[in-house]
Design an enzyme around this catalytic site. Structure first.
Site, mmCIF file in Angstrom:
data_model
loop_
_atom_site.group_PDB
_atom_site.id
_atom_site.type_symbol
_atom_site.label_atom_id
_atom_site.label_comp_id
_atom_site.label_asym_id
_atom_site.label_seq_id
_atom_site.Cartn_x
_atom_site.Cartn_y
_atom_site.Cartn_z
ATOM 1 N N HIS A 294 -6.471 -2.463 -2.439
ATOM 2 C CA HIS A 294 -6.227 -2.381 -3.895
ATOM 3 C C HIS A 294 -5.303 -1.210 -4.239
ATOM 4 C CE1 HIS A 294 -9.056 -5.512 -5.295
ATOM 5 N NE2 HIS A 294 -9.784 -5.159 -4.248
ATOM 6 N N ASP A 357 -13.628 -2.072 -1.406
ATOM 7 C CA ASP A 357 -13.775 -3.532 -1.411
ATOM 8 C C ASP A 357 -12.493 -4.227 -0.962
ATOM 9 O OD1 ASP A 357 -12.661 -2.400 -3.804
ATOM 10 O OD2 ASP A 357 -12.681 -4.396 -4.696
ATOM 11 N N GLU A 358 -12.669 -5.388 -0.436
ATOM 12 C CA GLU A 358 -11.580 -6.345 -0.201
ATOM 13 C C GLU A 358 -10.364 -5.756 0.515
ATOM 14 O OE1 GLU A 358 -12.463 -9.250 -3.993
ATOM 15 O OE2 GLU A 358 -11.261 -7.479 -4.352
ATOM 16 N N ALA A 359 -10.616 -4.855 1.449
ATOM 17 C CA ALA A 359 -9.511 -4.324 2.258
ATOM 18 C C ALA A 359 -9.380 -5.243 3.476
ATOM 19 C CB ALA A 359 -9.799 -2.890 2.660
ATOM 20 N N PHE A 360 -9.047 -6.495 3.214
ATOM 21 C CA PHE A 360 -9.143 -7.526 4.255
ATOM 22 C C PHE A 360 -8.261 -7.229 5.463
ATOM 23 C CE2 PHE A 360 -9.970 -10.364 0.404
ATOM 24 C CZ PHE A 360 -11.334 -10.138 0.477
#
Ligand code: TNX
Length: 571
Positions: A294, A357-360
């Site tokens: 993000h 979050d969501e640090a894919f």
């Protein structure tokens, strides 16, 4: 109004219908000579003056003068109605019964266990009572001659004032004087929170919101006894907080938002203003710097942080999971230390939220290694880390808190992190995410976690929600509002009301008060309050709202409000 008609439901309510109080033009607020208590009294006066038109002076409690409103930190219980007497009034039949108060003023054995745990002592005498009220509790006594709020802390007095506010007619929310009988129902309330952490989050990154909008959100939190405002300050679409060591973060990274608008950012003084305003309302600001993902806005500003050192294009869409700061470059940790250090220095509260979050694209050890280092950087500033529950696989850091936003209530990695010492804030996306649509036809919002009507927001138990975690590791609840589709204060309010009070009640009220029918009945009475305060709320069909308008006409009615004037006595 009935004494128990308060949101969030109080722990103990003992009405005395013979003791209603009438606030009149000669009302005076008396308060102990403590600056923080005095400030609460000033805020109560500021709340009462516009609608009543009364002068409502604030004086010291030792001044030789009668005061009809009394705020006291000391002497918590030498109030007019002693708890014993009030306790004989049964709480049965009030909407918010949380147990009864015994004849001696003790919290009865039939009070819920959680209401009593660690809270021995009485609600009725001296220092013990102050102790029983804790950091945020209060006691409110309404008699024919005065309203008295007693608490051990200014925060407790402030929460008591919010209760008093709700016990006055809805017109008290009017910004201009109205003719009204300012009656307060008689009796006693003893009240304190179930959870220490009760919050809401505002995403100021996807769309930027001006300081004044944020201050108004603080007001909304305070009304419902929420005590934390989490600001999601950075994301792919914008960087919103000034960092002296990295000025392009805001100059470049702050100039975008979802949909292509011009964005914006807070100077350090702007941020301090938010923090100060919140602190006066006993709300702690929790800043979030979302890392390592993000981060597109930061990478546009400083390509040296990007993998490959190549600036990505600006991003104004709503996808997630594509950006990240390079965990393999030392410069990244200079950046983290500078940003975290400056934000920590601006923030008096104990928390700093690292996102996570969501640090894919940062997987396995690259991710846990980055997080562990970032956690150490936060610890070095003296703050305690909060992170989204994706932080779970990283090693424990002293005191760290994971914010659960999943939808299935079962996550072995989070349960394991709790076994290693983490505590929890509950924000299950399918109950507490206020960016979810209410219904299929809600014009803004998401539905990836399902539709969230008021009952869905209300009907869950933070302490029993997540599998395999001990109840006492739950610090509290938070209702996040992500703003990909939310572009204005009016839209923020539309998503917050009426669901924010539902989450607030989960955070504050003893579980024994939990009752959907009782809740929606109490909530309904808030519709006219919101209208009087200029809050555009969603009129959820599940709530039996009274017909609007209900508010007596303002002194100088706006054009076209003739029907409002009918029946309202002009001042
Ligand atoms: C997931 S929840 C996100 C956000 C989005 C949100 C939209 C979380 C920690 N990450 O980036 O804004 O969904 O509902």
């Amino acid at each position: 109004m009935r004494l128990g008609d308060v949101v969030p439901a109080p722990e103990l309510v003992a009405p005395d219908p013979a003791a209603d109080f009438l606030l009149t033009a000669d009302a005076v607020i008396r308060v102990d000579a403590d600056p923080a208590a005095r400030d609460v009294a000033e805020q109560l006066a500021a709340l009462l003056r516009p609608a009543t038109g009364y002068p409502v002076p604030v004086t010291d409690s030792d001044a030789r003068r009668d005061g009809s409103l009394v705020l006291t930190l000391s002497n918590a219980t030498t109030s007019t109605g002693d708890a014993g007497a009030a306790g004989t009034a049964s709480t049965a039949g009030t909407a918010s019964t949380a147990g009864t108060i015994g004849a001696a003023g003790t919290i009865g054995a039939d009070a819920p266990a959680e209401a009593r745990s660690g809270r021995t002592g009485t609600a009725g005498t001296g220092a013990e009572a102050a102790e029983a009220l804790g950091d945020e509790g209060y006691r409110l006594d309404v008699t024919g001659t005065e309203v008295r709020i007693a608490a051990a802390t200014a925060a407790g007095l402030f929460h008591g004032v919010q209760t008093l506010r709700q016990l006055l007619p809805a017109a008290v929310e009017s910004a201009t004087a109205v003719a009204e009988l300012w009656a307060v129902p008689g009796g006693m309330i003893v009240d304190r929170p179930r959870f220490a952490y009760r919050g809401a989050m505002l995403d100021v990154a996807r769309h930027f919101f001006a300081v004044d909008d944020v201050l108004r959100v603080v007001d909304h939190l305070a009304r419902y006894k929420l005590n934390h405002l989490h600001l999601h300050l950075t994301d792919d679409q914008g960087w919103r907080i000034a960092v002296d060591a990295w000025p392009r973060l805001t100059e470049v990274g702050g100039a975008t938002e979802v949909g292509g608008g011009s964005g914006g950012w807070y100077t350090k003084d702007d941020y301090r203003r938010i923090v100060r305003y919140a602190a006066r309302r006993h709300v702690t600001v929790v800043p979030e710097i979302d890392l390592p993902g993000h981060t597109n806005a930061a990478l546009v500003a400083y390509p040296e942080l990007a993998p490959g050192k190549i600036a990505p294009p600006q991003y104004t869409g709503t996808e997630v999971g594509f950006s990240y700061v390079d965990p393999a470059d030392e410069r990244t940790y200079d950046f983290v230390a500078d940003v975290v250090g400056e934000v920590a220095a601006l923030t008096p509260g104990p928390w700093l939220h690292l996102g996570g979050d969501e640090a894919f694209k940062v997987k396995g050890e690259a991710y846990t290694g980055f997080v562990e280092r970032a956690q150490r950087i936060v610890a070095a500033t003296g703050k305690t880390v909060i992170g989204w529950h994706q932080l779970a696989p990283a090693g424990h850091a002293e005191g760290r808190v994971l914010q659960w936003w999943g939808t299935n209530g079962d996550d072995p990695a989070t349960a394991e992190a709790v076994r290693r010492g983490a505590r929890l804030i509950l924000s299950p996306a399918n109950h507490a995410y206020l960016d979810m649509k209410y219904a299929p036809d809600t014009p803004i919002g998401h539905d990836w976690a399902g539709l969230t009507d008021v009952r869905t927001a209300y009907d869950w138990d933070p302490r029993a929600h997540l599998a395999d975690v001990p109840a006492e590791t739950v610090l509290g609840v938070e209702a996040p509002l992500w703003t990909e589709s939310v572009t204005s204060l009016a839209e923020i309010e539309f998503m917050l009301f009426p669901r924010l009070p539902a989450v607030a009640e989960l955070g504050w009220s003893p579980r024994a008060t939990h009752d959907w029918d009782g809740f929606r009945g109490r909530l309904a009475e808030h519709g006219p309050r919101w209208t009087a305060a200029g809050i555009a709320y969603h009129r959820s069909p599940e709530v039996p709202w009274p017909a609007e308008p209900e508010i007596p006409a303002p002194r100088s009615a706006p054009a076209g409000s003739a029907d409002r004037e009918a029946g309202a006595r002009q001042l």
